[in-house]
Motif scaffolding. Structure first.
Motif, mmCIF file in Angstrom:
data_model
loop_
_atom_site.group_PDB
_atom_site.id
_atom_site.type_symbol
_atom_site.label_atom_id
_atom_site.label_comp_id
_atom_site.label_asym_id
_atom_site.label_seq_id
_atom_site.Cartn_x
_atom_site.Cartn_y
_atom_site.Cartn_z
ATOM 1 N N THR A 158 0.831 -1.208 0.000
ATOM 2 C CA THR A 158 0.000 0.000 0.000
ATOM 3 C C THR A 158 0.862 1.253 0.000
ATOM 4 N N LYS A 159 1.922 1.277 0.807
ATOM 5 C CA LYS A 159 2.801 2.439 0.839
ATOM 6 C C LYS A 159 3.496 2.650 -0.503
ATOM 7 N N GLY A 160 3.926 1.568 -1.132
ATOM 8 C CA GLY A 160 4.549 1.691 -2.438
ATOM 9 C C GLY A 160 3.590 2.207 -3.495
ATOM 10 N N LEU A 161 2.361 1.722 -3.473
ATOM 11 C CA LEU A 161 1.365 2.206 -4.422
ATOM 12 C C LEU A 161 1.051 3.681 -4.206
ATOM 13 N N ARG A 162 0.936 4.086 -2.956
ATOM 14 C CA ARG A 162 0.647 5.491 -2.668
ATOM 15 C C ARG A 162 1.771 6.389 -3.186
ATOM 16 N N PHE A 163 3.011 5.971 -3.010
ATOM 17 C CA PHE A 163 4.133 6.764 -3.496
ATOM 18 C C PHE A 163 4.118 6.866 -5.024
ATOM 19 N N LEU A 164 3.877 5.759 -5.706
ATOM 20 C CA LEU A 164 3.887 5.774 -7.168
ATOM 21 C C LEU A 164 2.738 6.611 -7.730
ATOM 22 N N SER A 242 8.951 1.590 4.770
ATOM 23 C CA SER A 242 8.891 0.478 3.816
ATOM 24 C C SER A 242 10.259 -0.187 3.660
ATOM 25 N N MET A 243 11.320 0.635 3.632
ATOM 26 C CA MET A 243 12.652 0.061 3.508
ATOM 27 C C MET A 243 13.021 -0.756 4.745
ATOM 28 N N LEU A 244 12.668 -0.249 5.930
ATOM 29 C CA LEU A 244 12.984 -0.975 7.153
ATOM 30 C C LEU A 244 12.176 -2.255 7.288
#
Length: 305
Positions: A158-164, A242-244
């Motif tokens: 979800t965090k990756g999608l929000r960023f993209l 997300s990275m952590l």
């Protein structure tokens, strides 16, 4: 009256023992290997096909599970009249191909115990006892580690999608197709799942003698740096959370792998040492009996001649 079938029965009972004596390593001709491989591949494909049929039946529930990270974004678009959780298709057969892909993936996952057993039953007879132990370790650890990585990826999507999506310029409507989203979801699951296999690979290298603990300790900082670099590059979201989510569990597993490497090297050193349980650097008091002490004194200059 003697039984005429008696000698024949005895001969039939002796045949298995004679065969084992003539072929103690249980070698098989090449054609027998090919036939066995064909039969096992057929069973594997049949199990995947049955699982795919089950995946076709439960497709709505599986798709609802896959699209849940996207639906948590709560996007609003003019194309959907304010509705969120909407994906798009651009081709007439996209929906059919999507259902086939998800059914096949579900079939592979559901039938994994069957095809993994068939694969193991074909490979195991040709392995030594030590190699079988490594294979048991790999098979018993790789699946839970991959599942753990996939679970973390599922919540990080979800965090990756929000960023993209936030990178889309103003006055531009993002039209996300179901094939694009499915490719993104599969890529995230594979990246996280394979990253969690790194500690297992390091442990197997140590058991094989390729990477002893001293080398592990020497390259420890570099391994941790590579893990964080991998997490920073392959995690689409730039926020540290997300990275952590990918890096910290991998580093913890690497530390566990280093501990296992240390224990394995210590066990191997104790097994090969004439003085088990004593470190090579540890001083041991010399406690010789009287006869041995006399022999040592006789060998010294000026000793008993």
């Amino acid at each position: 009256m003697a039984n005429p079938d008696g000698p024949a029965d005895k001969r039939r009972r002796r045949i298995p023992g004679q065969a084992r004596a003539a072929n103690p390593e249980a070698r098989m001709p090449l054609l027998d290997h090919v036939r066995e491989l064909r039969n096992r591949v057929f069973k594997m494909l049949l199990a995947v096909a049955v699982g795919a049929v089950l995946g076709w039946i439960v497709y709505p529930h599986v798709w609802h599970f896959i699209e849940a990270p996207y639906c948590r974004l709560h996007l609003h678009s003019e194309l959907t009249h304010g509705q969120n959780c909407s994906l798009y298709v651009t081709g007439l057969f996209d929906s059919l191909f999507l259902r086939l892909k998800i059914s096949l993936i579900t079939g592979v996952i559901v039938s994994s115990p069957v095809w993994m057993y068939q694969l193991w039953a074909f490979i195991a007879p040709g392995l030594y006892h030590r190699e079988r132990r490594w294979a048991y370790l790999f098979a018993g650890s790789s699946i839970p580690l991959f599942a753990l990585g996939g679970a973390i990826a599922y919540f990080a999507m979800t965090k990756g999608l929000r960023f993209l999506i936030e990178m889309v310029p103003n006055n531009v409507v993002p039209i996300i197709t179901i094939n694009t989203y499915l490719g993104y979801a599969i890529a995230m699951l594979l990246i996280f799942g394979l990253a969690f296999e790194l500690p297992l690979v390091l442990t197997l290298l140590n058991m094989a003698g390729v990477m002893p603990h001293r080398l592990f300790r020497k390259w420890r900082r570099m391994i941790i740096f590579v893990v964080f670099l991998f997490a920073a590059v392959f995690t689409p979201s730039p926020d540290p959370i997300s990275m952590l989510l990918l890096a910290v569990p991998c580093v913890a597993l690497v530390e566990i792998a280093e501990l296992l490497a240390w224990m394995n090297d210590r066990r191997r050193a104790n097994r090969d040492s004439p003085y088990p349980g004593i470190s090579p650097d540890e001083l041991m008091p010399l406690d010789l009996d009287e006869d041995s002490r006399d022999g040592v004194d006789a060998g010294r200059p000026g000793g008993q001649g």
